[in-house]
Design a protein around this motif. Sequence first.
Motif, PDB file in Angstrom:
ATOM      1  N   PRO A 208      11.221  24.296  -2.093  1.00 46.12           N
ATOM      2  CA  PRO A 208      10.570  23.417  -3.738  1.00 46.12           C
ATOM      3  C   PRO A 208      10.069  22.687  -3.745  1.00 46.12           C
ATOM      4  CG  PRO A 208      13.543  24.237  -2.844  1.00 46.12           C
ATOM      5  CD  PRO A 208      12.271  24.459  -1.724  1.00 46.12           C
ATOM      6  N   HIS A 209       9.279  22.409  -5.011  1.00 46.19           N
ATOM      7  CA  HIS A 209       8.002  21.619  -4.739  1.00 46.19           C
ATOM      8  C   HIS A 209       9.017  20.445  -4.871  1.00 46.19           C
ATOM      9  CE1 HIS A 209       4.815  18.612  -6.115  1.00 46.19           C
ATOM     10  NE2 HIS A 209       6.005  18.494  -7.671  1.00 46.19           N
ATOM     11  N   ALA A 210      10.370  19.345  -5.258  1.00 43.10           N
ATOM     12  CA  ALA A 210      10.766  18.872  -5.124  1.00 43.10           C
ATOM     13  C   ALA A 210      10.354  18.445  -4.022  1.00 43.10           C
ATOM     14  CB  ALA A 210      12.109  18.843  -5.818  1.00 43.10           C
ATOM     15  N   LEU A 211      11.725  19.223  -3.008  1.00 44.00           N
ATOM     16  CA  LEU A 211      11.240  18.674  -1.605  1.00 44.00           C
ATOM     17  C   LEU A 211      10.197  18.276  -0.470  1.00 44.00           C
ATOM     18  CD1 LEU A 211      14.097  21.145  -0.297  1.00 44.00           C
ATOM     19  CD2 LEU A 211      14.627  18.807  -0.701  1.00 44.00           C
ATOM     20  N   VAL A 212       8.684  19.489  -1.015  1.00 43.79           N
ATOM     21  CA  VAL A 212       8.133  18.496  -0.872  1.00 43.79           C
ATOM     22  C   VAL A 212       7.881  17.565  -0.905  1.00 43.79           C
ATOM     23  CG1 VAL A 212       5.523  19.216  -0.707  1.00 43.79           C
ATOM     24  CG2 VAL A 212       7.306  21.532  -0.806  1.00 43.79           C
ATOM     25  N   TYR A 213       6.948  17.578  -2.676  1.00 47.07           N
ATOM     26  CA  TYR A 213       7.421  15.693  -2.588  1.00 47.07           C
ATOM     27  C   TYR A 213       7.830  14.809  -1.780  1.00 47.07           C
ATOM     28  CZ  TYR A 213       6.157  12.263  -5.876  1.00 47.07           C
ATOM     29  OH  TYR A 213       5.371  11.342  -7.024  1.00 47.07           O
ATOM     30  N   PHE A 214       9.267  14.771  -1.605  1.00 51.01           N
ATOM     31  CA  PHE A 214      10.549  14.380  -1.488  1.00 51.01           C
ATOM     32  C   PHE A 214       9.676  13.950   0.027  1.00 51.01           C
ATOM     33  CE2 PHE A 214      14.616  13.170  -0.289  1.00 51.01           C
ATOM     34  CZ  PHE A 214      14.394  11.256  -0.646  1.00 51.01           C
ATOM     35  N   GLY A 215       9.343  14.777   0.797  1.00 48.69           N
ATOM     36  CA  GLY A 215       9.056  14.649   1.984  1.00 48.69           C
ATOM     37  C   GLY A 215       7.771  13.957   2.191  1.00 48.69           C
ATOM     38  N   ILE A 216       6.695  14.120   1.497  1.00 42.75           N
ATOM     39  CA  ILE A 216       5.348  13.186   1.436  1.00 42.75           C
ATOM     40  C   ILE A 216       5.996  11.849   0.947  1.00 42.75           C
ATOM     41  CG2 ILE A 216       3.286  12.568   0.304  1.00 42.75           C
ATOM     42  CD1 ILE A 216       3.333  16.118  -0.006  1.00 42.75           C
ATOM     43  N   VAL A 217       6.625  10.928  -0.013  1.00 44.41           N
ATOM     44  CA  VAL A 217       7.365   9.826  -0.222  1.00 44.41           C
ATOM     45  C   VAL A 217       8.045   9.528   1.128  1.00 44.41           C
ATOM     46  CG1 VAL A 217       8.953   8.826  -1.231  1.00 44.41           C
ATOM     47  CG2 VAL A 217       7.583   9.955  -2.451  1.00 44.41           C
ATOM     48  N   ILE A 218       8.651  10.100   2.102  1.00 45.13           N
ATOM     49  CA  ILE A 218       9.678   9.533   3.266  1.00 45.13           C
ATOM     50  C   ILE A 218       8.552   9.584   4.039  1.00 45.13           C
ATOM     51  CG2 ILE A 218      11.046  10.282   4.525  1.00 45.13           C
ATOM     52  CD1 ILE A 218      12.781  12.147   3.363  1.00 45.13           C
ATOM     53  N   PHE A 219       7.142   9.792   4.207  1.00 47.51           N
ATOM     54  CA  PHE A 219       6.384   9.818   5.076  1.00 47.51           C
ATOM     55  C   PHE A 219       5.594   9.049   5.040  1.00 47.51           C
ATOM     56  CE2 PHE A 219       2.072  11.048   5.936  1.00 47.51           C
ATOM     57  CZ  PHE A 219       2.188  10.866   7.298  1.00 47.51           C
ATOM     58  N   PHE A 220       5.328   8.715   3.542  1.00 47.23           N
ATOM     59  CA  PHE A 220       3.622   7.261   3.278  1.00 47.23           C
ATOM     60  C   PHE A 220       4.536   5.955   3.507  1.00 47.23           C
ATOM     61  CE2 PHE A 220       1.108   9.987  -0.287  1.00 47.23           C
ATOM     62  CZ  PHE A 220       0.544   9.867   0.286  1.00 47.23           C
ATOM     63  N   VAL A 221       5.991   6.009   3.029  1.00 51.01           N
ATOM     64  CA  VAL A 221       6.980   4.482   3.153  1.00 51.01           C
ATOM     65  C   VAL A 221       7.418   4.536   4.102  1.00 51.01           C
ATOM     66  CG1 VAL A 221       9.894   4.201   2.758  1.00 51.01           C
ATOM     67  CG2 VAL A 221       8.281   5.228   0.875  1.00 51.01           C
ATOM     68  N   TYR A 222       7.868   5.531   5.345  1.00 46.99           N
ATOM     69  CA  TYR A 222       8.928   5.699   6.635  1.00 46.99           C
ATOM     70  C   TYR A 222       7.459   4.806   7.302  1.00 46.99           C
ATOM     71  CZ  TYR A 222       9.713   6.775  11.258  1.00 46.99           C
ATOM     72  OH  TYR A 222       9.798   6.413  12.606  1.00 46.99           O
ATOM     73  N   PHE A 223       5.599   5.590   7.455  1.00 46.05           N
ATOM     74  CA  PHE A 223       4.190   5.086   8.702  1.00 46.05           C
ATOM     75  C   PHE A 223       4.396   3.489   8.205  1.00 46.05           C
ATOM     76  CE2 PHE A 223       4.544   9.475  10.052  1.00 46.05           C
ATOM     77  CZ  PHE A 223       4.569   8.689  11.170  1.00 46.05           C
ATOM     78  N   LYS A 224       4.363   3.125   6.546  1.00 48.32           N
ATOM     79  CA  LYS A 224       4.053   1.832   6.389  1.00 48.32           C
ATOM     80  C   LYS A 224       5.129   0.805   6.712  1.00 48.32           C
ATOM     81  CE  LYS A 224       2.006  -1.352   3.558  1.00 48.32           C
ATOM     82  NZ  LYS A 224       0.644  -1.690   3.844  1.00 48.32           N
ATOM     83  N   LEU A 225       6.523   1.258   6.431  1.00 41.87           N
ATOM     84  CA  LEU A 225       7.750   0.345   6.795  1.00 41.87           C
ATOM     85  C   LEU A 225       7.254  -0.367   8.493  1.00 41.87           C
ATOM     86  CD1 LEU A 225      10.745   0.935   5.467  1.00 41.87           C
ATOM     87  CD2 LEU A 225       8.900  -0.674   4.486  1.00 41.87           C
ATOM     88  N   SER A 226       6.877   1.178   9.429  1.00 44.53           N
ATOM     89  CA  SER A 226       6.367   1.066  10.658  1.00 44.53           C
ATOM     90  C   SER A 226       5.726   0.507  11.323  1.00 44.53           C
ATOM     91  CB  SER A 226       6.508   2.425  11.061  1.00 44.53           C
ATOM     92  OG  SER A 226       7.516   3.440  10.956  1.00 44.53           O
ATOM     93  N   SER A 227       4.380   0.217   9.800  1.00 42.76           N
ATOM     94  CA  SER A 227       3.105  -0.440  10.696  1.00 42.76           C
ATOM     95  C   SER A 227       3.934  -2.095  10.048  1.00 42.76           C
ATOM     96  CB  SER A 227       2.249  -0.272   9.124  1.00 42.76           C
ATOM     97  OG  SER A 227       2.185  -0.639   7.914  1.00 42.76           O
ATOM     98  N   ILE A 228       4.500  -2.620   9.269  1.00 43.33           N
ATOM     99  CA  ILE A 228       4.941  -3.900   9.013  1.00 43.33           C
ATOM    100  C   ILE A 228       5.789  -4.422  10.080  1.00 43.33           C
ATOM    101  CG2 ILE A 228       6.489  -5.212   7.423  1.00 43.33           C
ATOM    102  CD1 ILE A 228       5.217  -3.845   5.184  1.00 43.33           C
ATOM    103  N   LEU A 229       6.958  -3.282   9.710  1.00 44.06           N
ATOM    104  CA  LEU A 229       8.091  -4.000  11.324  1.00 44.06           C
ATOM    105  C   LEU A 229       7.587  -3.910  13.085  1.00 44.06           C
ATOM    106  CD1 LEU A 229      10.913  -2.783   8.793  1.00 44.06           C
ATOM    107  CD2 LEU A 229      10.240  -5.091   8.887  1.00 44.06           C
ATOM    108  N   LEU A 230       7.159  -2.906  13.137  1.00 42.44           N
ATOM    109  CA  LEU A 230       7.099  -1.828  14.636  1.00 42.44           C
ATOM    110  C   LEU A 230       5.449  -1.883  15.336  1.00 42.44           C
ATOM    111  CD1 LEU A 230       9.385   1.239  14.326  1.00 42.44           C
ATOM    112  CD2 LEU A 230       9.776  -1.042  14.942  1.00 42.44           C
ATOM    113  N   GLY A 231       4.552  -1.877  13.972  1.00 45.37           N
ATOM    114  CA  GLY A 231       3.121  -2.687  14.819  1.00 45.37           C
ATOM    115  C   GLY A 231       2.537  -1.414  15.327  1.00 45.37           C
ATOM    116  N   ILE A 232       3.023   0.041  14.470  1.00 47.33           N
ATOM    117  CA  ILE A 232       2.456   1.473  15.140  1.00 47.33           C
ATOM    118  C   ILE A 232       1.165   1.752  13.327  1.00 47.33           C
ATOM    119  CG2 ILE A 232       2.667   3.440  14.671  1.00 47.33           C
ATOM    120  CD1 ILE A 232       5.378   2.800  15.556  1.00 47.33           C
ATOM    121  N   HIS A 233      -0.021   1.024  13.829  1.00 46.84           N
ATOM    122  CA  HIS A 233      -0.668   0.735  12.318  1.00 46.84           C
ATOM    123  C   HIS A 233      -1.332   2.775  11.781  1.00 46.84           C
ATOM    124  CE1 HIS A 233      -0.203  -3.019  11.746  1.00 46.84           C
ATOM    125  NE2 HIS A 233      -0.566  -3.019  13.394  1.00 46.84           N
TER     126      HIS A 233
END
Length: 275
Positions: A208-233
């Motif tokens: 479903p489109h909602a799951l695809v959209y939500f998955g991309i949101v999680i992808f964006f948020v996860y790696f952004k927070l990883s760059s701030i907290l863990l230094g994974i740029h």
Amino acid sequence: MDPEAFLDLANQVTKLKMFPYFDIAHSVLCALHVREDLGPGAHAFSRKHPLSCWLSTMLVIFAGGMLCNGLLGEPILAPLKNTPQLAVATIVWYIVFYTPFDIGYKAAKFLPVKIVCSGMKEVYRCKKVYDGVTHAAKLYPNAYLIMILIGTLKGNGAGFTKLLERLIRGVWTPTAMEFMQPSFPTKACIVASIIFVLDKKTDLISAPHALVYFGIVIFFVYFKLSSILLGIHDPFVPFENLFCALFLGGIWDSLAKVLGRGPSKDENKDPKKTN
């Protein structure tokens, strides 16, 4: 989590209203970017050149919409017609640059505040990418490349206007081209745009489109927070290196050097230095 509850959560995320809270988070991080790009002279510059400071900040905040409108033959200044959004951006700019004792700047830099704003901005970015792909699909229904391009620019327009933004502040940095050294947000927006195009225009994605959209949101948020907290740029770097080695001459250049057939040192020298 129950699948139905998860799908309901995904549907709620797709319906989130961006104004005013997500716009505020986006504006805060854009103003922080401008201030930190100014370096130690930010305080003096903001006092001496307030108009230049404001214009460059507004360009960063509204860069995606302005770039996409210019490429699609629409009014470039159309994003500025939203008076409430422009007012919010201006208030945030003022707070970051001009509050007494730099209280606003210090509050925005406070790690918990920055983490919350960063997470909200990534949700905002996903919405912008999707809106860009959708808008381009209406104008050019079969032009997949245009959809990907507009989605990418909409999601990370500030990266592509860095040259102009600095020029407004009197700094000329011709090497600050996003095309030469794409940042992780640009790469992530390209991937997200491709996924949205596949979801919208093909049958390759059955979720479903909602799951695809939500998955991309999680992808964006996860790696952004990883760059701030863990230094994974940039998690794309290992895949880029592998791709370049396999398909862009990396293996063959290394093999040629091993066999002694690679370009000599004299050939690699700058011709200007040899003259």
